[in-house]
Structures are given as C-alpha cells and as structure tokens.
Design a protein around this motif. Structure first.
Motif, PDB file in Angstrom:
ATOM      1  N   ALA A  86       2.913  16.894  47.150  1.00  0.00           N
ATOM      2  CA  ALA A  86       2.411  16.771  45.780  1.00  0.00           C
ATOM      3  C   ALA A  86       1.357  17.837  45.490  1.00  0.00           C
ATOM      4  O   ALA A  86       1.306  18.398  44.393  1.00  0.00           O
ATOM      5  N   TYR A  87       0.524  18.128  46.484  1.00  0.00           N
ATOM      6  CA  TYR A  87      -0.518  19.141  46.293  1.00  0.00           C
ATOM      7  C   TYR A  87       0.100  20.520  46.069  1.00  0.00           C
ATOM      8  O   TYR A  87      -0.376  21.304  45.239  1.00  0.00           O
ATOM      9  N   GLU A  88       1.167  20.805  46.795  1.00  0.00           N
ATOM     10  CA  GLU A  88       1.828  22.104  46.634  1.00  0.00           C
ATOM     11  C   GLU A  88       2.393  22.270  45.227  1.00  0.00           C
ATOM     12  O   GLU A  88       2.416  23.379  44.680  1.00  0.00           O
ATOM     13  N   LYS A  89       2.836  21.164  44.628  1.00  0.00           N
ATOM     14  CA  LYS A  89       3.442  21.214  43.305  1.00  0.00           C
ATOM     15  C   LYS A  89       2.442  20.966  42.176  1.00  0.00           C
ATOM     16  O   LYS A  89       2.592  21.503  41.077  1.00  0.00           O
ATOM     17  N   GLN A  90       1.417  20.117  42.452  1.00  0.00           N
ATOM     18  CA  GLN A  90       0.497  19.688  41.395  1.00  0.00           C
ATOM     19  C   GLN A  90      -0.939  19.669  41.919  1.00  0.00           C
ATOM     20  O   GLN A  90      -1.569  18.625  42.012  1.00  0.00           O
ATOM     21  N   ALA A  91      -1.444  20.824  42.248  1.00  0.00           N
ATOM     22  CA  ALA A  91      -2.794  20.902  42.802  1.00  0.00           C
ATOM     23  C   ALA A  91      -3.842  20.352  41.845  1.00  0.00           C
ATOM     24  O   ALA A  91      -4.914  19.894  42.269  1.00  0.00           O
ATOM     25  N   GLY A  92      -3.524  20.344  40.554  1.00  0.00           N
ATOM     26  CA  GLY A  92      -4.476  19.834  39.566  1.00  0.00           C
ATOM     27  C   GLY A  92      -4.769  18.355  39.708  1.00  0.00           C
ATOM     28  O   GLY A  92      -5.762  17.868  39.156  1.00  0.00           O
ATOM     29  N   HIS A  93      -3.924  17.630  40.444  1.00  0.00           N
ATOM     30  CA  HIS A  93      -4.151  16.201  40.668  1.00  0.00           C
ATOM     31  C   HIS A  93      -5.084  15.943  41.853  1.00  0.00           C
ATOM     32  O   HIS A  93      -5.289  14.789  42.226  1.00  0.00           O
ATOM     33  N   PHE A  94      -5.635  17.011  42.418  1.00  0.00           N
ATOM     34  CA  PHE A  94      -6.483  16.873  43.595  1.00  0.00           C
ATOM     35  C   PHE A  94      -7.852  17.506  43.369  1.00  0.00           C
ATOM     36  O   PHE A  94      -8.448  18.066  44.275  1.00  0.00           O
ATOM     37  N   GLN A  95      -8.346  17.403  42.155  1.00  0.00           N
ATOM     38  CA  GLN A  95      -9.633  17.998  41.826  1.00  0.00           C
ATOM     39  C   GLN A  95     -10.777  17.036  42.137  1.00  0.00           C
ATOM     40  O   GLN A  95     -10.580  15.829  42.273  1.00  0.00           O
ATOM     41  N   GLU A  96     -11.966  17.590  42.248  1.00  0.00           N
ATOM     42  CA  GLU A  96     -13.137  16.741  42.429  1.00  0.00           C
ATOM     43  C   GLU A  96     -13.520  16.097  41.104  1.00  0.00           C
ATOM     44  O   GLU A  96     -13.198  16.612  40.028  1.00  0.00           O
ATOM     45  N   ILE A  97     -14.168  14.940  41.190  1.00  0.00           N
ATOM     46  CA  ILE A  97     -14.876  14.434  40.023  1.00  0.00           C
ATOM     47  C   ILE A  97     -15.976  15.451  39.732  1.00  0.00           C
ATOM     48  O   ILE A  97     -16.670  15.885  40.649  1.00  0.00           O
TER      49      ILE A  97
END
Length: 227
Positions: A83-94
C-alpha cells in the motif's frame, strides 16, 4: 518528573484508514474469515491482538496459535508495504507529531514513551514511513505485550520506571490518544488523558483536546501547575 506516552495510529501517524483496510484484508487472507465486524472500536479490546483473539474464539472456540499470529503479522506487513508503494500519502505524520516528539525529548523534566494497540513490526514501519524518529523514546509497548490497551500502557510505564529508576505519581503520567478506547484505558489506570480533537472523541466533553501539536506543551504546563 512526568511521563508523556503516545498512541500511534491517528495520534502520531495519519494511518488509521489504511491500517484498518490492510488489517481487514489480512484477517480474510490468513484465517479465511468472512462477514466479521470491521468496526474495530466495537470489540472488547480495540487492539490488533485483542481483535484477533476475540474473532478466533468466536469463530473457532480457541485462541490463535503463535504461528498463526506470526503468519498474520507477515501478511499484514506485506499488505502495508504494498500500500505504501502505491499510496504513500496514506502514511503521513499527523502534522508536527515528529517535531513535538523531538521537542519533548529534550526536556529534562519529561520522559517520552509509546503504547499502541498495533503490532511492533507494523507500528515501526508506519512511523518510519511518516518520518518520525522515536530513538529518544524511553520505552514502547505493542499488541504483542497484551490484549487490553490499559495493559499495553501499563507495560510501557513499567519499562520506563525500570529504565529510569523512577516511579512517578499517576497524576504525572499523561497518555495522548485519538480514540474513546484510549480515554477509557486512562480512566481504568487513573492517569491523565489528552485527546486528538476528532469525531471519535466528540461526545466526551470533560477532557483536554488538541487540534494542533503546538497546543500540547501548553496543556502539559497547565497540568504541571494543577497536579
């Protein structure tokens, strides 16, 4: 001396949505369960280990084996990595979460810890993806350590006490979280709670809530004066 202990998903990392999605997929793939409740806040223990244990007992009349848990974690982490490889934006910091960890860690009157209902492997991966450095945290506990969130938090407190040879009053321990289950755990333990202002905590009016991490130091200072 004060302890400030942080949850991770929804508190330090903006990963709740992708975490729930991959968790659900991993349950189906590893255990072949279907039609289970994916509103994980409704489980007795809203932790990865607690949810799996409850589902396994309900569906199979037995807890998960060690091997099954290991296989699940491997599957879950593989899904998160994909998922990170495809959608890194879902793994951002608060926003500003990493900054506040660094700032608080430099305060000689504070000790910083982590206590999350997620697995160690998945939690560390999400923190790394979000660019949050936890090297200065005194201790961390995860889903492997207990089913109940209160026990995971207690585990972190015990590790911090041992590391620093300290035993602060309960009024000097603050847990920062984003869910009702976080608040309930602090009530059970008798420690203080600061919530991330969101819809999951909207119904609780008698707690400190922050919408920006710039507010956290102020509230810790207020607690210092009133504790």
């Amino acid at each position: 001396m004060k302890y400030i202990i942080f949850d991770i998903d929804g508190t330090l990392t903006n990963t709740t949505e992708i975490d729930d999605l991959c968790f659900t997929q991993a349950i189906a793939a590893t255990f072949n369960f279907s039609d289970f409740n994916t509103n994980y806040g409704h489980y007795e223990n809203t932790t990865d280990s607690g949810i799996l244990n409850q589902l396994s007992i309900e569906r199979r009349n037995r807890p998960c084996t060690v091997t099954e848990i290991e296989n699940f974690i491997d599957c879950f982490c593989t899904l998160l990595e994909a998922a990170y490889e495809k959608q890194a934006g879902h793994f951002q910091e608060i926003p500003k979460a990493g900054k506040i960890i660094d700032t608080l860690a430099r305060n000689e009157d504070l000790r910083i810890g982590l206590a999350t209902g997620g697995w160690k492997q998945s939690a560390l991966f999400k923190l790394q993806c979000a660019g949050i450095n936890i090297e200065e945290c005194s201790a961390a506990s995860f889903a492997q350590d207990a089913f109940a969130r209160r026990d995971i938090i207690s585990h972190t407190i015990e590790k911090m006490n041992k590391r620093h040879n300290e035993s602060p009053e309960l009024s000097d321990i603050i847990y920062v979280g984003d869910g009702n289950w976080d608040y309930q755990a602090t009530q059970q333990l008798g420690i203080k709670f600061i919530g991330i202002d969101n819809k999951k905590l909207a119904h609780i009016n008698d707690i400190v809530k922050i919408s920006d991490y710039d507010e956290l130091e102020q509230h810790i200072g207020l607690m210092t004066l009133t504790s």
